[in-house]
Design a protein around this motif. Structure first.
Motif, PDB file in Angstrom:
ATOM      1  N   ALA A  58      44.392  54.347  32.972  1.00  0.00           N
ATOM      2  CA  ALA A  58      42.920  54.423  33.054  1.00  0.00           C
ATOM      3  C   ALA A  58      41.998  54.048  31.394  1.00  0.00           C
ATOM      4  N   LEU A 100      51.790  49.337  38.421  1.00  0.00           N
ATOM      5  CA  LEU A 100      50.984  50.106  39.374  1.00  0.00           C
ATOM      6  C   LEU A 100      51.897  50.761  40.591  1.00  0.00           C
ATOM      7  N   HIS A 119      47.940  51.291  45.286  1.00  0.00           N
ATOM      8  CA  HIS A 119      46.779  50.524  45.510  1.00  0.00           C
ATOM      9  C   HIS A 119      45.371  51.433  45.221  1.00  0.00           C
ATOM     10  N   ASP A 120      45.287  52.433  45.123  1.00  0.00           N
ATOM     11  CA  ASP A 120      44.410  53.451  45.048  1.00  0.00           C
ATOM     12  C   ASP A 120      44.049  53.631  43.495  1.00  0.00           C
ATOM     13  N   PRO A 121      42.761  53.447  43.139  1.00  0.00           N
ATOM     14  CA  PRO A 121      42.558  53.619  41.607  1.00  0.00           C
ATOM     15  C   PRO A 121      42.377  54.918  41.457  1.00  0.00           C
ATOM     16  N   ASP A 122      42.361  56.005  42.160  1.00  0.00           N
ATOM     17  CA  ASP A 122      42.265  57.397  41.993  1.00  0.00           C
ATOM     18  C   ASP A 122      43.463  57.858  41.422  1.00  0.00           C
ATOM     19  N   ARG A 153      37.939  49.161  37.363  1.00  0.00           N
ATOM     20  CA  ARG A 153      38.282  50.067  36.408  1.00  0.00           C
ATOM     21  C   ARG A 153      38.321  49.570  35.008  1.00  0.00           C
ATOM     22  N   LEU A 190      45.572  55.981  39.323  1.00  0.00           N
ATOM     23  CA  LEU A 190      45.998  55.604  38.007  1.00  0.00           C
ATOM     24  C   LEU A 190      46.284  56.675  37.024  1.00  0.00           C
ATOM     25  N   GLU A 250      39.859  46.827  43.527  1.00  0.00           N
ATOM     26  CA  GLU A 250      39.425  48.113  42.996  1.00  0.00           C
ATOM     27  C   GLU A 250      40.083  48.627  41.767  1.00  0.00           C
ATOM     28  N   ILE A 251      41.398  48.281  41.633  1.00  0.00           N
ATOM     29  CA  ILE A 251      41.840  48.577  40.217  1.00  0.00           C
ATOM     30  C   ILE A 251      41.242  47.812  38.955  1.00  0.00           C
TER      31      ILE A 251
END
Length: 253
Positions: free
Chosen positions: A202, A189, A192-195, A224, A197, A220-221
């Protein structure tokens, strides 16, 4: 999540609708499509109500009776909100913003409408009718889930975003297994922001049977990943890959 998305079966159920005008008529049409029996505020059997004019006094009165209320344009008095809907019966896709912006929900619905084939509902019905054949083909539940995931994946035999997928279901059932019985994938990764990915990350998170992760991977990851995927905190990747798809999540150096 600010709300728990649910689908209510309202066929034959009494639902209170108050207010007049265009907004009320739009809500009436929606309730009628769902098969609800529309009643007035005096009905004592209703447990759901839509206050189409957002009237505060009406909404508070109904909530005091224990009725779940949607008050149009008054999110503070809403027990539930009404999403924008994409209808590919029996597939329903609901898009909600928690009352923040109906316009945004509508815009997203219009974009997604163009992406989703009209035959998606036919694929759902065909899968339902083929349940016995699918169970016979893959008796083990984990194998069955992985086979279905593979078939429905992008480019798969029954890819739901491809036209005519319902017509290819019989051929998919007859295909030889191409599943990897044991597979370990590493996801490094960069954020740290899942958006942020990648599409690959994803997709793998949505398919994994178990997720091994380093302590610095944020929750937060992990959110998902599939809801029923095992989440295993570990200092390093597993020595041996277990049946199905396992992931090792670690922050990139």
């Amino acid at each position: 999540m600010h709300s728990l998305p649910v689908f209510l079966r309202l066929a034959g159920c009494p639902v209170i609708l108050t207010g007049e005008g265009e907004a009320a008529e739009a809500k009436r049409r929606l309730l009628e499509r769902a098969g609800a029996r529309i009643v007035d505020e005096a009905d004592q059997d209703a447990c759901v109500a839509i206050v189409s004019d957002g009237d505060e006094a009406t909404a508070k009165r109904l909530r005091a009776r224990g009725i779940l209320v949607n008050a149009t344009d008054n999110p503070d008095l809403c027990d539930f909100t009404l999403p924008a809907i994409i209808d590919r019966d029996p597939v329903l896709i609901a898009i909600g913003t928690g009352g923040a912006s109906a316009g945004l929900a509508k815009a997203l619905r219009q974009r997604l409408e163009a992406l989703l084939p009209a035959g998606m509902g036919a694929l759902a019905r065909t899968l339902f009718d083929a349940r016995s054949a699918i169970r016979a083909r893959w008796p083990d539940a984990s194998d069955r889930r992985r086979a279905i995931d593979a078939g429905l994946s992008p480019g798969g035999s029954i890819d739901p975003l491809a036209e005519g997928s319902a017509d290819r279901l019989a051929g998919w059932l007859a295909e030889p297994d191409r599943m990897h019985l044991s597979r370990l994938e590493t996801i490094r990764l960069s954020s740290h922001d899942p958006d942020e990915l990648t599409l690959r990350a994803a997709r793998l998170l949505g398919e994994a049977d178990r997720v091994y992760y380093h302590a610095d991977v944020p929750g937060e990851i992990l959110d998902r990943a599939r809801a029923d995927a095992a989440r295993i905190l570990a200092p390093h990747p597993p020595g041996e890959s277990e049946p199905g798809l396992s992931l090792w999540l670690v922050m990139a150096d």
